[in-house]
Design a protein around this motif. Structure first.
Motif, PDB file in Angstrom:
ATOM      1  N   ALA A 139     -49.202 -84.793  51.824  1.00  0.00           N
ATOM      2  CA  ALA A 139     -50.443 -84.162  51.390  1.00  0.00           C
ATOM      3  C   ALA A 139     -51.295 -85.144  50.612  1.00  0.00           C
ATOM      4  O   ALA A 139     -52.475 -85.303  50.875  1.00  0.00           O
ATOM      5  N   ALA A 140     -50.658 -85.795  49.698  1.00  0.00           N
ATOM      6  CA  ALA A 140     -51.400 -86.747  48.879  1.00  0.00           C
ATOM      7  C   ALA A 140     -52.013 -87.825  49.757  1.00  0.00           C
ATOM      8  O   ALA A 140     -53.176 -88.174  49.615  1.00  0.00           O
ATOM      9  N   GLN A 141     -51.184 -88.284  50.651  1.00  0.00           N
ATOM     10  CA  GLN A 141     -51.643 -89.329  51.554  1.00  0.00           C
ATOM     11  C   GLN A 141     -52.916 -88.905  52.262  1.00  0.00           C
ATOM     12  O   GLN A 141     -53.910 -89.603  52.271  1.00  0.00           O
ATOM     13  N   ILE A 142     -52.838 -87.779  52.832  1.00  0.00           N
ATOM     14  CA  ILE A 142     -53.979 -87.292  53.588  1.00  0.00           C
ATOM     15  C   ILE A 142     -55.180 -87.024  52.704  1.00  0.00           C
ATOM     16  O   ILE A 142     -56.289 -87.421  53.008  1.00  0.00           O
ATOM     17  N   LEU A 143     -54.922 -86.383  51.625  1.00  0.00           N
ATOM     18  CA  LEU A 143     -56.050 -86.063  50.763  1.00  0.00           C
ATOM     19  C   LEU A 143     -56.698 -87.300  50.180  1.00  0.00           C
ATOM     20  O   LEU A 143     -57.892 -87.318  49.929  1.00  0.00           O
ATOM     21  N   ILE A 144     -55.913 -88.279  49.976  1.00  0.00           N
ATOM     22  CA  ILE A 144     -56.504 -89.498  49.461  1.00  0.00           C
ATOM     23  C   ILE A 144     -57.344 -90.153  50.530  1.00  0.00           C
ATOM     24  O   ILE A 144     -58.474 -90.535  50.305  1.00  0.00           O
ATOM     25  N   GLY A 145     -56.743 -90.248  51.664  1.00  0.00           N
ATOM     26  CA  GLY A 145     -57.452 -90.877  52.765  1.00  0.00           C
ATOM     27  C   GLY A 145     -58.816 -90.264  52.948  1.00  0.00           C
ATOM     28  O   GLY A 145     -59.787 -90.952  53.235  1.00  0.00           O
ATOM     29  N   GLU A 146     -58.844 -88.999  52.741  1.00  0.00           N
ATOM     30  CA  GLU A 146     -60.092 -88.296  52.902  1.00  0.00           C
ATOM     31  C   GLU A 146     -61.144 -88.795  51.928  1.00  0.00           C
ATOM     32  O   GLU A 146     -62.241 -89.134  52.304  1.00  0.00           O
ATOM     33  N   ASP A 147     -60.722 -88.844  50.736  1.00  0.00           N
ATOM     34  CA  ASP A 147     -61.692 -89.222  49.723  1.00  0.00           C
ATOM     35  C   ASP A 147     -62.304 -90.586  49.978  1.00  0.00           C
ATOM     36  O   ASP A 147     -61.615 -91.593  50.014  1.00  0.00           O
ATOM     37  N   HIS A 148     -63.526 -90.554  50.101  1.00  0.00           N
ATOM     38  CA  HIS A 148     -64.282 -91.782  50.268  1.00  0.00           C
ATOM     39  C   HIS A 148     -63.443 -93.026  50.527  1.00  0.00           C
ATOM     40  O   HIS A 148     -62.845 -93.593  49.635  1.00  0.00           O
ATOM     41  N   GLY A 149     -63.478 -93.456  51.712  1.00  0.00           N
ATOM     42  CA  GLY A 149     -62.805 -94.702  52.011  1.00  0.00           C
ATOM     43  C   GLY A 149     -61.368 -94.769  51.586  1.00  0.00           C
ATOM     44  O   GLY A 149     -60.600 -93.873  51.841  1.00  0.00           O
ATOM     45  N   GLU A 150     -61.028 -95.847  50.984  1.00  0.00           N
ATOM     46  CA  GLU A 150     -59.620 -96.066  50.684  1.00  0.00           C
ATOM     47  C   GLU A 150     -59.286 -96.014  49.208  1.00  0.00           C
ATOM     48  O   GLU A 150     -59.217 -94.989  48.595  1.00  0.00           O
TER      49      GLU A 150
END
Length: 524
Positions: free
Chosen positions: A236-247
């Motif tokens: 989840a974290a992985q995905i949600l982070i990826g989502e947030d603006h770029g990297e």
DNA sequence: AAATCCCGCCAAATG
DNA sequence: CATTTGGCGGGATTT
């Protein structure tokens, strides 16, 4: 000036049911029987105790029994939820005053915001004014979930999760397979709205609305599109982070994300929408959460959306069901009538769905995971029993067992307690994927291999991590205010040890039992 | 040691 | 400027 600053005393009693320290207990006691229940009671006793202390003093006495658990967001949220009906009367206006709630629950405002944010993300409440929220309960929950599911599908979360699950800690989904899917809106999605409700005055998307609220929705989306309705925090974290603006895949960022996820998970848990479980694999077990909320929800609101049959993946455009608020314009669509309609439908559904496990059919929803897994069902039933539950009601008549309980798992995979100790892996609880290899869709589960015990650590991110730990402020860590706390905490924890045996992580964990048992008899 | 996640500082957003 | 909201991460607790 102060039209709404000060909560008027009038509402005081919170309408229908004023919570009393004992009401909850009574219910619990009456239902009690197995030891599990005892534990519940014990817990609520503590709650009551905490609740009882009136004066803000007595650091020694009153605080003695408190532990971290007693102040958990989850518990707090549960207490909060207890004072409102799941399906409030449309006529009544259950309005919530943050100040009141905060003081009544004796917590800092900050915490309330956390709860409100995720509740709002599910449209169970909506900000009505400055210090006020309006309670909707689960009135639109079903719709919300439907919308979120759709949004999640559009977002391609399902695929993302699969990728991460078997591909291990990969970076972004650069793979871009020949997925003709082509989700045009690769863009970050903002707060998902419901046609009828919410998004009133206050800034629901005042541009920085990039967190909790949204994160919460996304988190839920993940569950709703995950084949086995299980999501691990890492993923989840992985995905949600990826989502947030770029990297910016910092390790820190990851950590922070996870923290938030825990926060969200906790209130989701008190809502009984998810449960903590563990996915077991070769490497060991990984904490995760499983969706135990409703599986099928009607997709009313879209008005014309109704005629669209493809429930599994209503390819329909998001305009119909979900409305993404993006720019500054607060475009709200209010359809009181819709709400009403939805409500009635919801009622009906509730009654119908209360029948024991209605196999996949009805809405012809996600048919893709339509497999007869007797085992799973059986286990699910056991789990349910174990699970029982005790919230919702609390005295009222209208309460009814509440809807989410039963539907739990037409086809949701469950945890099967394994008596025989497995070799090595020490897996006492196995995650039984409903589709173990037959279906093509099963590939998600085939191998749950993911990251190693090292966890968070990821090769790629390692290289350029240090960059700037951005510890902006926080570094001052002055001792003044803290010191006292520390001492207090120390006291608390000390007394805790003497007063409370191990068992605790339980209540909602269906798995806790088996895991403790087995672990003690055979440690991995 | 790792998993959880409480606490509350302090920056935005608002009033 | 006063308040209300609510990121965010240190670090205490649990497991």
């Amino acid at each position: 000036m102060g039209p709404l600053t000060t909560p008027e005393k009038g509402v005081e009693g919170h309408c229908v049911d004023p919570w009393t320290p004992t009401s909850n207990l009574k219910i619990l006691i009456s239902a009690a029987s197995p030891d599990i229940r005892n534990r519940e009671i014990e817990r609520s006793l503590e709650e009551a105790e905490v609740y009882c202390r009136e004066d803000a003093e007595e650091p020694e006495e009153a605080e003695r029994m408190t532990s971290r658990k007693d102040k958990s967001l989850g518990l707090l949220c549960r207490k909060f939820l207890e004072r409102f009906p799941n399906f409030p009367d449309k006529d009544k206006d259950y309005d919530i005053c943050l100040d009141d709630v905060a003081s009544e629950l004796s917590v800092e405002r900050r915490r309330i915001y956390d709860i409100m944010n995720v509740l709002e993300s599910l449209h169970m409440v909506s900000r009505s004014a400055k210090n006020r929220y309006m309670w909707h309960g689960r009135t639109n929950l079903s719709q919300t979930l439907c919308v979120l599911q759709k949004a999640g599908q559009e977002q391609g979360y399902s695929r993302r999760m699969q990728q991460l699950r078997l591909g291990g800690p990969h970076q972004q989904p650069e793979e871009e397979e020949e997925e003709n899917q082509q989700p045009q809106q690769n863009r970050e999605l903002c707060f998902v709205e419901l046609p009828g409700v919410e998004c009133k005055l206050a800034s629901v998307n005042s541009r920085k609305d990039k967190s909790l609220r949204v994160m919460s929705q996304k988190f839920v989306m993940l569950f709703l599109v995950a084949c086995p309705r299980v999501v691990s925090l890492d993923i989840a974290a992985q995905i949600l982070i990826g989502e947030d603006h770029g990297e910016a895949q910092d390790k820190n960022k990851f950590k922070t994300k996870v923290r938030r996820l825990y926060d969200i998970a906790n209130v989701l848990r008190s809502l009984k929408l998810i449960e903590k479980v563990h996915v077991t694999e070769e490497r060991g077990r990984k904490p995760a959460f499983q969706w135990v909320g409703p599986e099928k929800f009607q997709q009313v609101q879209g008005v014309e959306e109704t005629r669209n049959t493809t429930a599994a993946s209503c390819g329909s455009s998001k305009e119909n069901c979900s409305k993404k608020l993006f720019s500054d314009k607060r475009s709200f669509t209010r359809h009181p009538s819709l709400i009403k309609l939805a409500r009635s439908i919801q009622e009906d559904r509730r009654r119908v769905s209360s029948a024991p496990s209605s196999p996949a059919k009805a809405t012809a929803g996600d048919s893709l995971m339509d497999f007869p897994n007797k085992m799973a069902e059986l286990a699910a039933i056991c789990k349910l029993q174990l699970d029982h539950e005790s919230s919702g009601s609390k005295g009222s008549e209208t309460s009814r067992p509440s809807l989410p309980r039963t539907p739990v798992t037409p086809l949701t995979p469950v945890l099967l307690p394994r008596q025989q100790q497995d070799s090595g892996g020490g897996a006492y609880v196995v995650y039984a994927p409903p589709c173990v290899r037959p279906q093509p869709t099963s590939l998600a589960v085939r191998s749950m291999t993911f990251d190693s015990p090292t966890g968070v650590k990821r090769p790629g991110a390692e290289g350029q991590t240090e960059a700037s730990p951005r510890k902006r402020r926080r570094e001052c860590k002055d001792a003044s205010p803290k010191l006292g706390e520390i001492l207090q905490n120390r006291l608390k924890s000390r007394s805790l040890y003497s007063s409370r045996p191990p068992l605790r992580a339980l209540h909602l964990d269906p798995e806790f039992q088996s895991s403790t048992n087995l672990s003690s008899r055979h440690s991995p």
